[in-house]
Design a protein around this motif. Structure first.
Motif, PDB file in Angstrom:
ATOM      1  N   ALA A 193       0.842  -1.199   0.000  1.00  0.00           N
ATOM      2  CA  ALA A 193       0.000   0.000   0.000  1.00  0.00           C
ATOM      3  C   ALA A 193       0.874   1.245   0.000  1.00  0.00           C
ATOM      4  CB  ALA A 193      -0.926  -0.006   1.207  1.00  0.00           C
ATOM      5  N   GLY A 194       1.973   1.202  -0.738  1.00  0.00           N
ATOM      6  CA  GLY A 194       2.931   2.296  -0.785  1.00  0.00           C
ATOM      7  C   GLY A 194       4.293   1.851  -0.309  1.00  0.00           C
ATOM      8  N   THR A 195       5.285   2.691  -0.525  1.00  0.00           N
ATOM      9  CA  THR A 195       6.658   2.351  -0.148  1.00  0.00           C
ATOM     10  C   THR A 195       6.822   2.369   1.361  1.00  0.00           C
ATOM     11  OG1 THR A 195       7.296   4.666  -0.393  1.00  0.00           O
ATOM     12  CG2 THR A 195       7.584   3.253  -2.304  1.00  0.00           C
ATOM     13  N   PRO A 196       7.681   1.504   1.913  1.00  0.00           N
ATOM     14  CA  PRO A 196       7.829   1.441   3.372  1.00  0.00           C
ATOM     15  C   PRO A 196       8.653   2.596   3.935  1.00  0.00           C
ATOM     16  CG  PRO A 196       9.279  -0.156   2.310  1.00  0.00           C
ATOM     17  CD  PRO A 196       8.449   0.465   1.222  1.00  0.00           C
ATOM     18  N   GLU A 197       8.241   3.063   5.100  1.00  0.00           N
ATOM     19  CA  GLU A 197       9.008   4.047   5.846  1.00  0.00           C
ATOM     20  C   GLU A 197       8.900   3.715   7.333  1.00  0.00           C
ATOM     21  OE1 GLU A 197       7.542   7.993   5.336  1.00  0.00           O
ATOM     22  OE2 GLU A 197       5.701   7.643   6.485  1.00  0.00           O
ATOM     23  N   GLN A 198       9.871   4.163   8.087  1.00  0.00           N
ATOM     24  CA  GLN A 198       9.899   3.863   9.522  1.00  0.00           C
ATOM     25  C   GLN A 198       9.660   5.126  10.325  1.00  0.00           C
ATOM     26  OE1 GLN A 198      13.645   2.388  11.159  1.00  0.00           O
ATOM     27  NE2 GLN A 198      12.525   0.825  12.307  1.00  0.00           N
ATOM     28  N   GLU A 199       8.775   5.044  11.306  1.00  0.00           N
ATOM     29  CA  GLU A 199       8.483   6.173  12.179  1.00  0.00           C
ATOM     30  C   GLU A 199       8.387   5.662  13.607  1.00  0.00           C
ATOM     31  OE1 GLU A 199       5.018   9.530  12.952  1.00  0.00           O
ATOM     32  OE2 GLU A 199       5.213   8.582  10.997  1.00  0.00           O
ATOM     33  N   ASN A 200       9.238   6.211  14.473  1.00  0.00           N
ATOM     34  CA  ASN A 200       9.281   5.796  15.879  1.00  0.00           C
ATOM     35  C   ASN A 200       9.475   4.286  16.012  1.00  0.00           C
ATOM     36  OD1 ASN A 200       8.787   8.472  16.729  1.00  0.00           O
ATOM     37  ND2 ASN A 200       6.572   8.166  16.520  1.00  0.00           N
ATOM     38  N   GLY A 201      10.324   3.758  15.137  1.00  0.00           N
ATOM     39  CA  GLY A 201      10.658   2.337  15.200  1.00  0.00           C
ATOM     40  C   GLY A 201       9.626   1.409  14.588  1.00  0.00           C
ATOM     41  N   VAL A 202       8.567   1.959  13.996  1.00  0.00           N
ATOM     42  CA  VAL A 202       7.497   1.153  13.408  1.00  0.00           C
ATOM     43  C   VAL A 202       7.454   1.373  11.903  1.00  0.00           C
ATOM     44  CG1 VAL A 202       5.021   0.706  13.368  1.00  0.00           C
ATOM     45  CG2 VAL A 202       6.143   1.284  15.526  1.00  0.00           C
ATOM     46  N   TRP A 203       7.408   0.256  11.148  1.00  0.00           N
ATOM     47  CA  TRP A 203       7.339   0.340   9.691  1.00  0.00           C
ATOM     48  C   TRP A 203       5.889   0.463   9.244  1.00  0.00           C
ATOM     49  CZ3 TRP A 203      11.278   1.142   6.499  1.00  0.00           C
ATOM     50  CH2 TRP A 203      12.567   0.853   6.962  1.00  0.00           C
ATOM     51  N   ARG A 204       5.670   1.328   8.259  1.00  0.00           N
ATOM     52  CA  ARG A 204       4.337   1.559   7.731  1.00  0.00           C
ATOM     53  C   ARG A 204       4.463   2.021   6.285  1.00  0.00           C
ATOM     54  NH1 ARG A 204       2.574   7.487  10.185  1.00  0.00           N
ATOM     55  NH2 ARG A 204       4.082   8.697   8.953  1.00  0.00           N
ATOM     56  N   PRO A 205       3.333   2.048   5.521  1.00  0.00           N
ATOM     57  CA  PRO A 205       3.386   2.594   4.157  1.00  0.00           C
ATOM     58  C   PRO A 205       3.480   4.121   4.196  1.00  0.00           C
ATOM     59  CG  PRO A 205       1.441   1.193   4.504  1.00  0.00           C
ATOM     60  CD  PRO A 205       2.024   1.466   5.836  1.00  0.00           C
ATOM     61  N   ARG A 206       4.310   4.678   3.359  1.00  0.00           N
ATOM     62  CA  ARG A 206       4.394   6.134   3.258  1.00  0.00           C
ATOM     63  C   ARG A 206       3.139   6.623   2.546  1.00  0.00           C
ATOM     64  NH1 ARG A 206       6.633   9.973  -0.230  1.00  0.00           N
ATOM     65  NH2 ARG A 206       7.344   8.344  -1.675  1.00  0.00           N
ATOM     66  N   ARG A 207       2.351   7.423   3.236  1.00  0.00           N
ATOM     67  CA  ARG A 207       1.037   7.810   2.746  1.00  0.00           C
ATOM     68  C   ARG A 207       1.111   8.518   1.394  1.00  0.00           C
ATOM     69  NH1 ARG A 207      -2.645   7.224   6.984  1.00  0.00           N
ATOM     70  NH2 ARG A 207      -4.221   8.498   5.935  1.00  0.00           N
ATOM     71  N   GLU A 208       2.118   9.369   1.212  1.00  0.00           N
ATOM     72  CA  GLU A 208       2.223  10.131  -0.031  1.00  0.00           C
ATOM     73  C   GLU A 208       2.520   9.243  -1.233  1.00  0.00           C
ATOM     74  OE1 GLU A 208       3.864  10.713   2.734  1.00  0.00           O
ATOM     75  OE2 GLU A 208       2.967  12.572   3.491  1.00  0.00           O
ATOM     76  N   SER A 209       3.008   8.028  -0.987  1.00  0.00           N
ATOM     77  CA  SER A 209       3.395   7.150  -2.095  1.00  0.00           C
ATOM     78  C   SER A 209       2.234   6.312  -2.618  1.00  0.00           C
ATOM     79  CB  SER A 209       4.529   6.218  -1.655  1.00  0.00           C
ATOM     80  OG  SER A 209       4.076   5.301  -0.667  1.00  0.00           O
ATOM     81  N   CYS A 210       1.073   6.430  -2.013  1.00  0.00           N
ATOM     82  CA  CYS A 210      -0.079   5.660  -2.483  1.00  0.00           C
ATOM     83  C   CYS A 210      -1.305   6.558  -2.537  1.00  0.00           C
ATOM     84  CB  CYS A 210      -0.338   4.457  -1.586  1.00  0.00           C
ATOM     85  SG  CYS A 210      -1.553   3.297  -2.289  1.00  0.00           S
ATOM     86  N   GLN A 211      -1.616   7.041  -3.736  1.00  0.00           N
ATOM     87  CA  GLN A 211      -2.752   7.936  -3.957  1.00  0.00           C
ATOM     88  C   GLN A 211      -3.552   7.428  -5.166  1.00  0.00           C
ATOM     89  OE1 GLN A 211      -3.474  10.457  -1.892  1.00  0.00           O
ATOM     90  NE2 GLN A 211      -1.658  10.063  -0.646  1.00  0.00           N
ATOM     91  N   PRO A 212      -4.357   6.374  -4.983  1.00  0.00           N
ATOM     92  CA  PRO A 212      -5.132   5.834  -6.109  1.00  0.00           C
ATOM     93  C   PRO A 212      -6.093   6.866  -6.670  1.00  0.00           C
ATOM     94  CG  PRO A 212      -5.145   4.330  -4.225  1.00  0.00           C
ATOM     95  CD  PRO A 212      -4.579   5.619  -3.735  1.00  0.00           C
ATOM     96  N   SER A 213      -6.382   6.739  -7.959  1.00  0.00           N
ATOM     97  CA  SER A 213      -7.286   7.689  -8.609  1.00  0.00           C
ATOM     98  C   SER A 213      -8.740   7.389  -8.316  1.00  0.00           C
ATOM     99  CB  SER A 213      -7.056   7.671 -10.126  1.00  0.00           C
ATOM    100  OG  SER A 213      -7.331   6.385 -10.659  1.00  0.00           O
ATOM    101  N   ARG A 214      -9.036   6.166  -7.897  1.00  0.00           N
ATOM    102  CA  ARG A 214     -10.408   5.791  -7.593  1.00  0.00           C
ATOM    103  C   ARG A 214     -10.405   4.547  -6.720  1.00  0.00           C
ATOM    104  NH1 ARG A 214     -12.952   1.843 -11.598  1.00  0.00           N
ATOM    105  NH2 ARG A 214     -11.271   1.103 -12.947  1.00  0.00           N
ATOM    106  N   PRO A 215     -11.518   4.241  -6.048  1.00  0.00           N
ATOM    107  CA  PRO A 215     -11.579   3.010  -5.261  1.00  0.00           C
ATOM    108  C   PRO A 215     -11.422   1.783  -6.154  1.00  0.00           C
ATOM    109  CG  PRO A 215     -13.375   4.493  -4.659  1.00  0.00           C
ATOM    110  CD  PRO A 215     -12.750   5.051  -5.910  1.00  0.00           C
TER     111      PRO A 215
END
Length: 377
Positions: A193-215
């Motif tokens: 669901a986007g490229t991985p990034e780490q914040e406060n030791g927790v890995w998550r999808p980088r929100r800006e890297s996943c912006q679908p045009s529609r559901p």
């Protein structure tokens, strides 16, 4: 189903279709006056083709069912191979060609631009995680979609895609990048669901890297014994966050309300978001004893019949995806797994058999998503 290379078996005039963006479809053999869209007929079976995209000749395979007439618009399914693989092997693995023949739709499998670790294999240049200046694979997919729509009698509202492992990561990012070609997408051991990034030791999808045009409706299959792309997270640099994190992010992106319905059984757990925008759904099948292989007929699914009654059929991930794509609903029967033919640690078929887990064999080198060009694929 017969396999042929159209370049060498043309029985009628070759089509060279020039489209607006300046790429070409070469070597298609067709019978009929029209060179694009509805009206032309094609020889049934698997065929190889070349698409000129971004100044390069790119490889693909398309599959025509025997009942294709060119007069009626049919669905189209794209099938994306994993790393260290190719379109022919992927079709053997997924057997989308068999489902297409039975159900009457077209399949197109594309080859990634990067060289794999094994001869005649490829990998995808996934935006955001691949550390190479390779070809633009997203543009190639977009070009291939246009070629298919211009060449075959395709229902543009029924174009779907599935991706295995690295192909699933490529498909995920393609949708994340705003390309809205696919009405639904299926993933085997590869939902992101986007490229991985780490914040406060927790890995998550980088929100800006996943912006679908529609559901877009999502169906995903994960093996709880998958050590290549671990469902719980970790793994290589391209992976990091887990499958549940990816699923929840897609539910958020698709405007799904509330918590998912969870059916927990001995053989599998099913997580389903139903109350989403535009009537779509997000589903995840977490299969207890599955590894990185394509799930085969070792799990039973409850599927809706034409008259609305439920029935139980022994199907694999591909059949279940097709039911999902068609919007006929149905759910996996939690705990209703068939008994494996051999111990779990050996329940993976050979590469020749497509790695679908239906035969006992010694472990083979699976799609590792790590071609020699980079360790971060």
């Amino acid at each position: 189903m017969t396999t042929s290379t159209v370049h060498h078996r043309a029985r009628a005039s070759k089509i060279v279709a020039r489209v607006a963006s300046g790429f070409f479809l070469l070597g298609l053999s067709a019978v009929g006056a029209q060179a694009a869209g509805c009206g032309a007929t094609f020889e049934p079976g698997r065929h190889e083709l070349t698409i000129q995209s971004g100044g390069m000749e790119r490889s693909a395979v398309y599959v025509i069912p025997s009942n294709y007439s060119g007069k009626r618009k049919v669905p189209l399914v794209f099938d994306f191979h994993g790393s260290n693989s190719n379109p022919q092997v992927q079709l053997t693995r997924s057997h989308w060609d068999e489902v297409a023949e039975r159900e009457g739709f077209i399949v197109m499998a594309l080859a990634g631009s990067l060289d794999g670790e094994l001869p005649r294999t490829h990998a995808w240049n996934v935006p955001g995680v691949t550390k190479t200046d390779g070809a633009d694979d997203a543009a190639f997919i977009r070009d291939a979609v246009k070629v298919a729509k211009d060449t075959f009698c395709v229902d543009a509202t029924k174009i779907y895609a599935s991706g295995y492992s690295g192909g699933g990561r490529m498909l995920s990012q393609y949708i994340c990048s705003g390309f809205g070609d696919f009405s639904a997408a299926g993933f085997v051991m590869g939902l992101r669901a986007g490229t991985p990034e780490q914040e406060n030791g927790v890995w998550r999808p980088r929100r800006e890297s996943c912006q679908p045009s529609r559901p877009v409706s999502i169906i995903a299959f994960s093996g709880m014994k998958d050590h290549v792309n671990p469902f719980d997270g970790g793994g290589k640099a391209y992976w990091r966050y887990g499958g549940e994190v990816a699923l929840n992010r897609w539910a958020e992106l698709n405007g799904c309300n509330g918590r998912p319905r969870v059916d927990d059984g001995e053989a599998a757990k099913v997580s389903t978001y139903l109350d989403c925008r535009a009537g779509i759904s997000v589903m995840s099948y977490m299969i207890t004893n599955a590894d990185h292989a394509w799930p085969a007929r070792t799990v039973r699914f409850r599927l809706a019949s034409n008259n609305g009654e439920e029935k139980i059929r022994e199907v694999d991930a591909t059949d279940r995806m097709w039911e999902f794509f068609r919007g006929s609903g149905g759910e996996l029967v939690a705990g209703a797994a068939l008994k494996p033919d051999c111990p779990d640690e050996h329940n993976t078929a050979s590469l020749k058999e497509g790695g679908q887990g239906t035969q006992c064999s010694q472990p083979v080198k699976a799609d590792s998503n790590a071609p020699s060009v980079s360790g971060d694929l």
